[in-house]
Structure formats: C-alpha cells, structure tokens
Design an enzyme around this catalytic site. Structure first.
Site, PDB file in Angstrom:
ATOM      1  N   THR A 108      -7.419  -5.286   3.330  1.00  0.00           N
ATOM      2  CA  THR A 108      -6.859  -6.629   3.486  1.00  0.00           C
ATOM      3  C   THR A 108      -7.469  -7.272   4.727  1.00  0.00           C
ATOM      4  OG1 THR A 108      -4.985  -5.772   4.770  1.00  0.00           O
ATOM      5  CG2 THR A 108      -4.654  -6.076   2.393  1.00  0.00           C
ATOM      6  N   TYR A 143      -7.361 -11.483  -1.182  1.00  0.00           N
ATOM      7  CA  TYR A 143      -6.852 -10.236  -1.766  1.00  0.00           C
ATOM      8  C   TYR A 143      -6.293 -10.473  -3.172  1.00  0.00           C
ATOM      9  CZ  TYR A 143      -4.129  -5.880  -2.036  1.00  0.00           C
ATOM     10  OH  TYR A 143      -3.599  -4.664  -2.415  1.00  0.00           O
TER      11      TYR A 143
END
Length: 241
Positions: free
Chosen positions: A86, A147
């Site tokens: 992330t 993401y």
C-alpha cells in the site's frame, strides 16, 4: 508425487499462513519475498520451506525465481499471487510514484508471475492459480485509489484467465479478504482500528488461517469445478458499505 506451490509474499502475514497450510496439506512449498531477510530466514527454518527473494514487479526477477524453484522442487502446480503493498494517499495529492509502485507490485505482478507457469500447467493438464484481491477492490476505499484499482484489476484478470484455461484443467480463482489480523492491520492506530471493527458485522478481524483454509480448498482436487470465482471473506463487512 507431491505437488509444488509458490506463494508470493509468503514469509509474513496472510502469505505465511497460506504457506504453512499448504505445507501441512503435503505440498512442496516455496515462499517468495522481496526485502525482509530476517523474516524469510525464520520462515524457512520454522516451516521447513524454500524461500526465494525477488521483486514481483520485475519480470526478469519472476522468471529467475521460477527457474530456481522448478530446478529444486519441480514444476509449479499451484501459484498463489499474494504479494502486495500500500502507498495510501488521497488521489488529488497522490504522486506518480505512489500510483506506479502499487500498480506494478499489486497488478503487474500477476502477469509477471503467472506468465512463467501457465504454459507448463496447460501442457500438464492441471494447475491452480489463486489471486488475493481485497474488499477494497470490490467496494473502493478513501485514500486508496491506487490499491483499489489494482485489486479490482485482480478480479478482472482472474475471470478472463479462468475462461481461457478452463478446458485445460487449470482453474483460476480469487480470494478477497476484508480486514485480517496481520502486522499491517495491527499497526493502524487503536482508535481507527476500533472504528473498523465496529463496521464488521462479525465483530472481529479475520485470521490468516481463515484465508489459508479457503486457499487450501481452491488449491486442491475438490475445487476442480470451481473457476473464475471471487470468494469474499470479510465477516459481512461488504454488506454494510
């Protein structure tokens, strides 16, 4: 003869739980990792599995890793594309690097790894490809356009590849976890984590072992008629927005 499995991002968190379960199922397992040598060494020692270092966002690294695994363990029958990162931030402030790094590791890696093994699986008439997506690839999340985009792409990749390979004995499925009790989630500030758990109907975080159980099923003989699916494991969170 035991089947061979490769789990990317397999030395920590969800990946390690998957490695441990597949090893217990009798598979010869290799765990991929990118940077934490200490965690990799501990995983290799405690679980008795092969560990292999490389960047899943780099095609050449993936090719070299698969060649080493197949030379030592044999052709790869089960591929679990689990590695992910992330780099969170709201989109209007997101940098090109934040976007590109997440897409490269979380999305491009599916091509980089799967391309190395798909021809062999087709030739042998048997294969299992299991891709780890996320609840945030299904519903989106503030601060995670990169993401969420990558993890949504994982689902599309899974469906198309499943259609291409269904008649060759190769199944392709996706697991979309919600919030799982890993080091990454535990690093979330306590008050924020409390708010997340409050939104989960089951009232708790999931466990890596619960994800691993699902992967174990998809990797086995009993799942031969299961392909192109996305199994959501999120304690009901997706139902409440």
């Amino acid at each position: 003869m035991a089947r061979v499995a490769l789990v990317t991002g397999g030395t920590r968190g969800i990946g390690r739980a998957i490695v441990e379960r597949l090893k217990a199922d009798g598979l010869l397992v290799a765990a991929g990792y990118s940077g934490n040598d200490e965690a990799a060494a501990e995983c290799a020692k405690s679980l008795g599995v092969m560990v292999i270092k490389g960047n899943v966002g780099n095609f050449a690294d993936c090719k070299a890793a698969v060649e080493k695994i197949e030379a030592e363990l044999g052709p790869i029958d089960v591929l679990v594309n689990n590695a992910g990162i992330t780099r969170d931030g709201v989109f209007h402030k997101m940098t090109s690097e934040q976007w590109s790094e997440v897409i490269r590791v979380n999305m491009d890696s599916l091509f980089n790894m799967t391309r190395q093994v798909i021809e062999g699986m087709r030739e042998r008439g048997w294969g299992r490809i299991i891709n780890i997506s996320s609840i945030n690839g299904q519903k989106g999340q503030i601060g995670q356009t990169n993401y969420s985009a990558a993890k949504a792409g994982v689902i599309g990749f899974t469906k198309a590849l499943a259609l291409e390979n269904a008649r060759k004995g190769v199944t392709v499925n996706c697991v979309a976890p919600g919030y799982i009790d890993t080091e990454m989630v535990q690093a979330v500030p306590p008050k924020v984590l409390e708010g997340i758990i409050a939104q989960i109907p089951a009232g708790r975080l999931g466990s890596g072992e619960e994800i691993a159980d699902t992967v174990s099923f998809l990797a086995g003989e009993r799942a031969a008629y299961v392909t192109g699916t996305t199994l959501s494991l999120n304690g009901g969170q997706y139902l409440v927005g």
